[in-house]
Scaffold this motif. Structure first.
Motif, short mmCIF file in Angstrom:
data_model
loop_
_atom_site.label_atom_id
_atom_site.label_comp_id
_atom_site.label_asym_id
_atom_site.label_seq_id
_atom_site.Cartn_x
_atom_site.Cartn_y
_atom_site.Cartn_z
N GLN A 15 -5.89 -2.26 7.14
CA GLN A 15 -5.15 -1.89 8.35
C GLN A 15 -4.66 -0.44 8.22
O GLN A 15 -4.78 0.18 7.16
N ILE A 17 -3.66 3.42 8.09
CA ILE A 17 -4.37 4.66 7.73
C ILE A 17 -5.60 4.34 6.88
O ILE A 17 -6.65 4.98 7.02
N ASP A 36 -8.34 -4.93 -0.22
CA ASP A 36 -6.99 -5.20 0.30
C ASP A 36 -6.52 -6.56 -0.20
O ASP A 36 -7.33 -7.45 -0.49
N ILE A 37 -5.20 -6.72 -0.25
CA ILE A 37 -4.63 -8.02 -0.61
C ILE A 37 -4.80 -8.99 0.56
O ILE A 37 -4.79 -10.21 0.36
N VAL A 61 -8.09 -7.81 -3.42
CA VAL A 61 -7.46 -7.31 -4.65
C VAL A 61 -5.96 -7.23 -4.46
O VAL A 61 -5.48 -6.88 -3.38
N ASP A 62 -5.23 -7.57 -5.52
CA ASP A 62 -3.81 -7.23 -5.60
C ASP A 62 -3.74 -6.13 -6.63
O ASP A 62 -3.90 -6.38 -7.83
N ILE A 63 -3.51 -4.90 -6.19
CA ILE A 63 -3.62 -3.75 -7.12
C ILE A 63 -2.56 -3.77 -8.22
O ILE A 63 -2.69 -3.05 -9.21
N ASN A 89 -4.84 4.14 -1.70
CA ASN A 89 -4.03 4.14 -0.48
C ASN A 89 -3.09 2.94 -0.34
O ASN A 89 -2.07 3.02 0.33
N ALA A 91 -0.26 0.28 -0.54
CA ALA A 91 1.15 0.40 -0.93
C ALA A 91 1.96 -0.65 -0.20
O ALA A 91 1.56 -1.14 0.85
N SER A 94 4.62 -0.55 5.22
CA SER A 94 5.08 -0.95 6.57
C SER A 94 5.87 -2.27 6.52
O SER A 94 6.67 -2.54 7.41
N SER A 143 0.63 9.80 -1.60
CA SER A 143 2.07 9.87 -1.80
C SER A 143 2.76 9.79 -0.44
O SER A 143 2.28 9.10 0.46
N TYR A 157 11.06 3.02 -2.40
CA TYR A 157 9.77 3.56 -1.93
C TYR A 157 9.60 5.03 -2.33
O TYR A 157 8.58 5.43 -2.90
N LYS A 161 6.81 6.73 -4.89
CA LYS A 161 5.86 7.76 -4.43
C LYS A 161 6.06 9.08 -5.19
O LYS A 161 5.10 9.81 -5.40
N PRO A 187 1.12 12.20 3.34
CA PRO A 187 1.33 12.11 4.80
C PRO A 187 2.82 12.05 5.15
O PRO A 187 3.65 11.70 4.32
N ILE A 190 3.04 9.27 10.41
CA ILE A 190 1.72 8.92 10.94
C ILE A 190 1.81 7.55 11.63
O ILE A 190 2.05 6.53 10.97
N ARG A 196 6.14 -0.80 12.94
CA ARG A 196 7.04 -0.88 11.78
C ARG A 196 8.46 -0.54 12.18
O ARG A 196 8.71 0.30 13.03
N1 NAD Z 1 2.11 5.81 8.02
C1 NAD Z 1 2.87 6.80 7.57
O1 NAD Z 1 3.59 7.47 8.33
C2 NAD Z 1 2.86 7.15 6.10
C3 NAD Z 1 3.65 8.23 5.67
C4 NAD Z 1 3.65 8.56 4.31
C5 NAD Z 1 2.88 7.85 3.43
N2 NAD Z 1 2.12 6.80 3.86
C6 NAD Z 1 1.31 6.09 2.88
O2 NAD Z 1 -0.02 5.98 3.37
C7 NAD Z 1 -0.59 4.73 2.94
C8 NAD Z 1 -1.05 3.91 4.14
O3 NAD Z 1 0.01 3.79 5.07
P1 NAD Z 1 -0.06 2.74 6.27
O4 NAD Z 1 0.87 3.21 7.32
O5 NAD Z 1 -1.48 2.48 6.63
O6 NAD Z 1 0.55 1.43 5.52
P2 NAD Z 1 0.42 -0.14 5.84
O7 NAD Z 1 1.62 -0.78 5.29
O8 NAD Z 1 0.11 -0.35 7.29
O9 NAD Z 1 -0.89 -0.59 5.03
C9 NAD Z 1 -0.84 -0.83 3.66
C10 NAD Z 1 -2.06 -1.65 3.26
O10 NAD Z 1 -1.97 -1.91 1.85
C11 NAD Z 1 -2.23 -3.30 1.64
N3 NAD Z 1 -1.54 -3.74 0.43
C12 NAD Z 1 -0.20 -3.94 0.25
N4 NAD Z 1 0.04 -4.39 -0.98
C13 NAD Z 1 -1.15 -4.48 -1.61
C14 NAD Z 1 -1.55 -4.89 -2.90
N5 NAD Z 1 -0.64 -5.34 -3.82
N6 NAD Z 1 -2.87 -4.84 -3.24
C15 NAD Z 1 -3.78 -4.43 -2.33
N7 NAD Z 1 -3.47 -4.04 -1.07
C16 NAD Z 1 -2.16 -4.07 -0.73
C17 NAD Z 1 -1.70 -3.99 2.89
O11 NAD Z 1 -2.26 -5.29 3.04
C18 NAD Z 1 -2.12 -3.00 3.97
O12 NAD Z 1 -3.43 -3.26 4.42
C19 NAD Z 1 0.49 4.05 2.10
O13 NAD Z 1 0.29 4.41 0.73
C20 NAD Z 1 1.77 4.67 2.60
O14 NAD Z 1 2.79 4.62 1.64
C21 NAD Z 1 2.11 6.44 5.17
#
Ligand code: NAD
Length: 251
Positions: A15, A17, A36-37, A61-63, A89, A91, A94, A143, A157, A161, A187, A190, A196
């Motif tokens: 999902q 980014i 993805d988890i 995967v659970d990273i 990516n 984390a 959300s 990050s 968080y 990061k 980022p 975004i 969220r």
């Molecule tokens: N969206 C933003 O504004 C923003 C800003 C700064 C940084 N980021 C970073 O960018 C990345 C993506 O952001 P996003 O908005 O798409 O986040 P998101 O929370 O929508 O997506 C995170 C994805 O990681 C997966 N995930 C969570 N735990 C996991 C695990 N243990 N093992 C495997 N997968 C796992 C989730 O299932 C999800 O698909 C993240 O690292 C986030 O910290 C995002």
């Protein structure tokens, strides 16, 4: 940017980014591992990619788990024979609750670090033997701009990061001799298809107004920078942090 013939693992690509990266990397010609988890989300993204003529597999995967990351890498090598690119990516983001640091429990703190920080380390550690055998590879750690603006109520968080920024620099010094380049992509603000609670509508307006470029950041805003860092075009860049934020924070 052409990633024709390359194999790219993108964690957290079910999902947000990560899903955007998966589509962008597929459009550039890479075979994509949507890791993805949440397996059903990952499978949906694979279906989207395959329907557009791309090549992709979903891997659960659970990273934060050493065993699960080893299993992911073995599965990718079995399927595609190699790994050229890792986009770290995934984390806990959300789904995370913001709260004053005095209310963050040790369990919450450890969970955020287990996924965001240890998970990033484990993925790098497990893919690099494959990249070394290949004579090189490209890794992008994700990050966040909150590391630089010190957003309140986000200490677990933000700290997890911050560790990524330092980790990338340390890893660059150890991976360079194997032809592996590793950089941080940071980022900020975004918007994705995932709702969220951590940014209200009025905060979004404030972020967009503060930016030099008054447009709301989207997954598309991130894809070009990730492609560049993963491509040969960036082959002399390692250990750096690239900020993608529309001109909110300057470095
Ligand atoms: N969206 C933003 O504004 C923003 C800003 C700064 C940084 N980021 C970073 O960018 C990345 C993506 O952001 P996003 O908005 O798409 O986040 P998101 O929370 O929508 O997506 C995170 C994805 O990681 C997966 N995930 C969570 N735990 C996991 C695990 N243990 N093992 C495997 N997968 C796992 C989730 O299932 C999800 O698909 C993240 O690292 C986030 O910290 C995002």
């Amino acid at each position: 940017m052409s990633l024709e013939g390359k194999v790219a693992i993108i964690t957290g690509a079910g999902q947000g980014i990560g899903r955007g990266y998966a589509h962008g990397f597929s459009d550039a010609g890479a075979a994509v591992v949507v890791a993805d988890i949440n397996l059903s989300n990952a499978e949906n993204v694979v279906e989207e990619i395959v329907n557009r003529g791309g090549r992709a597999i979903a891997v659960h995967v659970d990273i934060s788990s050493e065993t699960a990351v080893k299993t992911m890498v073995a599965r990718v090598v079995e399927e595609y024979g190699t790994i050229d690119i890792l986009i770290n990516n995934a984390a806990l983001f959300s789904a995370l609750k913001m709260k004053p640091f005095t209310e963050i429990t040790v369990t919450e703190w450890d969970q955020v670090f287990a996924i965001n920080t240890r998970g990033t380390f484990l993925c790098v550690r497990e893919v690099t033997p494959v990249m070394k055998a290949n004579g090189g590879g490209r890794i992008v750690n994700i990050s966040s701009g909150v590391v630089d603006d010190g957003r309140p109520n986000y200490l677990h968080y933000l700290s997890s990061k911050s560790a990524i920024n330092g980790m990338t620099r340390g890893l660059a010094t150890e991976l360079g001799e194997y032809g592996i380049g590793i950089n941080t992509l940071s980022p900020y603000g975004i918007a994705t298809e995932v709702p969220r609670e951590t940014i209200s509508e009025s905060q979004w307006s404030g972020i967009v107004q503060k930016q030099a470029l008054h447009v709301k950041g989207s997954t598309d805003s991130m894809v070009g920078a990730a492609l560049f860092l993963a491509d040969e075009a960036a082959s002399f860049i390692t250990g750096q942090t690239l900020h993608v934020n529309g001109g909110t924070l300057y470095h």
